[in-house]
Design a protein around this motif. Structure first.
Motif, PDB file in Angstrom:
ATOM      1  N   VAL A  10       0.839  -1.203   0.000  1.00  0.00           N
ATOM      2  CA  VAL A  10       0.000   0.000   0.000  1.00  0.00           C
ATOM      3  C   VAL A  10       0.872   1.251   0.000  1.00  0.00           C
ATOM      4  O   VAL A  10       0.603   2.210  -0.736  1.00  0.00           O
ATOM      5  CB  VAL A  10      -0.964  -0.016   1.208  1.00  0.00           C
ATOM      6  N   VAL A  11       1.934   1.256   0.787  1.00  0.00           N
ATOM      7  CA  VAL A  11       2.839   2.405   0.833  1.00  0.00           C
ATOM      8  C   VAL A  11       3.488   2.633  -0.529  1.00  0.00           C
ATOM      9  O   VAL A  11       3.578   3.773  -0.995  1.00  0.00           O
ATOM     10  CB  VAL A  11       3.914   2.204   1.929  1.00  0.00           C
ATOM     11  N   VAL A  12       3.902   1.579  -1.188  1.00  0.00           N
ATOM     12  CA  VAL A  12       4.524   1.713  -2.509  1.00  0.00           C
ATOM     13  C   VAL A  12       3.523   2.260  -3.521  1.00  0.00           C
ATOM     14  O   VAL A  12       3.853   3.142  -4.324  1.00  0.00           O
ATOM     15  CB  VAL A  12       5.108   0.360  -2.971  1.00  0.00           C
ATOM     16  N   VAL A  13       2.290   1.769  -3.493  1.00  0.00           N
ATOM     17  CA  VAL A  13       1.267   2.249  -4.441  1.00  0.00           C
ATOM     18  C   VAL A  13       0.948   3.714  -4.180  1.00  0.00           C
ATOM     19  O   VAL A  13       0.860   4.513  -5.124  1.00  0.00           O
ATOM     20  CB  VAL A  13       0.000   1.365  -4.341  1.00  0.00           C
ATOM     21  N   VAL A  14       0.796   4.102  -2.927  1.00  0.00           N
ATOM     22  CA  VAL A  14       0.508   5.504  -2.598  1.00  0.00           C
ATOM     23  C   VAL A  14       1.671   6.390  -3.029  1.00  0.00           C
ATOM     24  O   VAL A  14       1.463   7.471  -3.583  1.00  0.00           O
ATOM     25  CB  VAL A  14       0.208   5.654  -1.086  1.00  0.00           C
ATOM     26  N   TRP A  15       2.892   5.945  -2.795  1.00  0.00           N
ATOM     27  CA  TRP A  15       4.067   6.721  -3.200  1.00  0.00           C
ATOM     28  C   TRP A  15       4.102   6.908  -4.712  1.00  0.00           C
ATOM     29  O   TRP A  15       4.355   8.012  -5.196  1.00  0.00           O
ATOM     30  CB  TRP A  15       5.345   6.028  -2.722  1.00  0.00           C
ATOM     31  N   ALA A  16       3.828   5.849  -5.472  1.00  0.00           N
ATOM     32  CA  ALA A  16       3.833   5.944  -6.933  1.00  0.00           C
ATOM     33  C   ALA A  16       2.741   6.896  -7.415  1.00  0.00           C
ATOM     34  O   ALA A  16       2.969   7.713  -8.321  1.00  0.00           O
ATOM     35  CB  ALA A  16       3.649   4.559  -7.548  1.00  0.00           C
ATOM     36  N   LEU A  17       1.541   6.812  -6.820  1.00  0.00           N
ATOM     37  CA  LEU A  17       0.461   7.710  -7.219  1.00  0.00           C
ATOM     38  C   LEU A  17       0.793   9.159  -6.875  1.00  0.00           C
ATOM     39  O   LEU A  17       0.482  10.073  -7.653  1.00  0.00           O
ATOM     40  CB  LEU A  17      -0.843   7.300  -6.544  1.00  0.00           C
ATOM     41  N   LEU A  18       1.433   9.383  -5.740  1.00  0.00           N
ATOM     42  CA  LEU A  18       1.824  10.731  -5.347  1.00  0.00           C
ATOM     43  C   LEU A  18       2.860  11.301  -6.311  1.00  0.00           C
ATOM     44  O   LEU A  18       2.771  12.467  -6.711  1.00  0.00           O
ATOM     45  CB  LEU A  18       2.367  10.717  -3.924  1.00  0.00           C
ATOM     46  N   MET A  19       3.823  10.492  -6.715  1.00  0.00           N
ATOM     47  CA  MET A  19       4.830  10.949  -7.678  1.00  0.00           C
ATOM     48  C   MET A  19       4.183  11.293  -9.024  1.00  0.00           C
ATOM     49  O   MET A  19       4.531  12.280  -9.660  1.00  0.00           O
ATOM     50  CB  MET A  19       5.906   9.875  -7.875  1.00  0.00           C
ATOM     51  N   LYS A  20       3.226  10.460  -9.459  1.00  0.00           N
ATOM     52  CA  LYS A  20       2.529  10.733 -10.724  1.00  0.00           C
ATOM     53  C   LYS A  20       1.718  12.018 -10.618  1.00  0.00           C
ATOM     54  O   LYS A  20       1.706  12.824 -11.547  1.00  0.00           O
ATOM     55  CB  LYS A  20       1.619   9.561 -11.066  1.00  0.00           C
ATOM     56  N   LEU A  21       1.053  12.224  -9.492  1.00  0.00           N
ATOM     57  CA  LEU A  21       0.259  13.428  -9.288  1.00  0.00           C
ATOM     58  C   LEU A  21       1.144  14.675  -9.307  1.00  0.00           C
ATOM     59  O   LEU A  21       0.797  15.675  -9.940  1.00  0.00           O
ATOM     60  CB  LEU A  21      -0.496  13.338  -7.968  1.00  0.00           C
ATOM     61  N   ILE A  22       2.295  14.610  -8.640  1.00  0.00           N
ATOM     62  CA  ILE A  22       3.208  15.755  -8.623  1.00  0.00           C
ATOM     63  C   ILE A  22       3.712  16.055 -10.026  1.00  0.00           C
ATOM     64  O   ILE A  22       3.778  17.210 -10.441  1.00  0.00           O
ATOM     65  CB  ILE A  22       4.364  15.492  -7.639  1.00  0.00           C
ATOM     66  N   LYS A  23       4.043  15.018 -10.786  1.00  0.00           N
ATOM     67  CA  LYS A  23       4.513  15.211 -12.162  1.00  0.00           C
ATOM     68  C   LYS A  23       3.422  15.846 -13.026  1.00  0.00           C
ATOM     69  O   LYS A  23       3.682  16.757 -13.812  1.00  0.00           O
ATOM     70  CB  LYS A  23       4.943  13.877 -12.747  1.00  0.00           C
ATOM     71  N   ASP A  24       2.183  15.371 -12.871  1.00  0.00           N
ATOM     72  CA  ASP A  24       1.069  15.921 -13.647  1.00  0.00           C
ATOM     73  C   ASP A  24       0.780  17.368 -13.255  1.00  0.00           C
ATOM     74  O   ASP A  24       0.465  18.192 -14.116  1.00  0.00           O
ATOM     75  CB  ASP A  24      -0.184  15.075 -13.460  1.00  0.00           C
ATOM     76  N   LEU A  25       0.871  17.692 -11.969  1.00  0.00           N
ATOM     77  CA  LEU A  25       0.617  19.053 -11.525  1.00  0.00           C
ATOM     78  C   LEU A  25       1.667  20.024 -12.040  1.00  0.00           C
ATOM     79  O   LEU A  25       1.360  21.173 -12.342  1.00  0.00           O
ATOM     80  CB  LEU A  25       0.553  19.118 -10.003  1.00  0.00           C
ATOM     81  N   LYS A  26       2.914  19.578 -12.136  1.00  0.00           N
ATOM     82  CA  LYS A  26       3.974  20.457 -12.636  1.00  0.00           C
ATOM     83  C   LYS A  26       3.766  20.797 -14.109  1.00  0.00           C
ATOM     84  O   LYS A  26       4.091  21.899 -14.543  1.00  0.00           O
ATOM     85  CB  LYS A  26       5.339  19.800 -12.445  1.00  0.00           C
ATOM     86  N   SER A  27       3.225  19.861 -14.874  1.00  0.00           N
ATOM     87  CA  SER A  27       3.057  20.095 -16.304  1.00  0.00           C
ATOM     88  C   SER A  27       1.714  20.726 -16.649  1.00  0.00           C
ATOM     89  O   SER A  27       1.516  21.158 -17.777  1.00  0.00           O
ATOM     90  CB  SER A  27       3.210  18.781 -17.065  1.00  0.00           C
ATOM     91  N   ALA A  28       0.791  20.790 -15.690  1.00  0.00           N
ATOM     92  CA  ALA A  28      -0.551  21.312 -15.958  1.00  0.00           C
ATOM     93  C   ALA A  28      -0.578  22.831 -15.835  1.00  0.00           C
ATOM     94  O   ALA A  28       0.209  23.446 -15.125  1.00  0.00           O
ATOM     95  CB  ALA A  28      -1.555  20.692 -14.999  1.00  0.00           C
ATOM     96  N   ASN A  29      -1.530  23.421 -16.545  1.00  0.00           N
ATOM     97  CA  ASN A  29      -1.753  24.862 -16.459  1.00  0.00           C
ATOM     98  C   ASN A  29      -2.927  25.086 -15.514  1.00  0.00           C
ATOM     99  O   ASN A  29      -4.082  24.950 -15.891  1.00  0.00           O
ATOM    100  CB  ASN A  29      -2.059  25.423 -17.853  1.00  0.00           C
ATOM    101  N   ILE A  30      -2.607  25.402 -14.252  1.00  0.00           N
ATOM    102  CA  ILE A  30      -3.622  25.476 -13.205  1.00  0.00           C
ATOM    103  C   ILE A  30      -3.759  26.917 -12.720  1.00  0.00           C
ATOM    104  O   ILE A  30      -2.762  27.616 -12.563  1.00  0.00           O
ATOM    105  CB  ILE A  30      -3.234  24.557 -12.025  1.00  0.00           C
ATOM    106  N   ASP A  31      -4.997  27.331 -12.471  1.00  0.00           N
ATOM    107  CA  ASP A  31      -5.261  28.639 -11.886  1.00  0.00           C
ATOM    108  C   ASP A  31      -5.073  28.520 -10.375  1.00  0.00           C
ATOM    109  O   ASP A  31      -5.978  28.131  -9.644  1.00  0.00           O
ATOM    110  CB  ASP A  31      -6.690  29.083 -12.223  1.00  0.00           C
TER     111      ASP A  31
END
Length: 55
Positions: A10-31
């Motif tokens: 569970v910790v590994v899956v949460v860590w992987a999802l968090l890394m993916k979310l951070i990567k997506d947020l950096k590339s997104a154009n967010i207000d």
């Protein structure tokens, strides 16, 4: 022992999802102004509930 294996997975899956979310947020154009406004209102609501005891 099985509990530790499940928790580790569970910790590994949460860590992987968090890394993916951070990567997506950096590339997104967010207000960010709108996001911080929403977060501020939510924090204010929780604070007022704590202070007044209503809600």
């Amino acid at each position: 022992m099985i509990r530790f294996v499940v928790i580790a997975m569970v910790v590994v899956v949460v860590w992987a999802l968090l890394m993916k979310l951070i990567k997506d947020l950096k590339s997104a154009n967010i207000d960010w102004t709108g996001v911080t406004t929403i977060v501020g209102f939510i924090a204010l609501a929780f604070w007022l509930r704590h202070v007044t005891g209503m809600g």
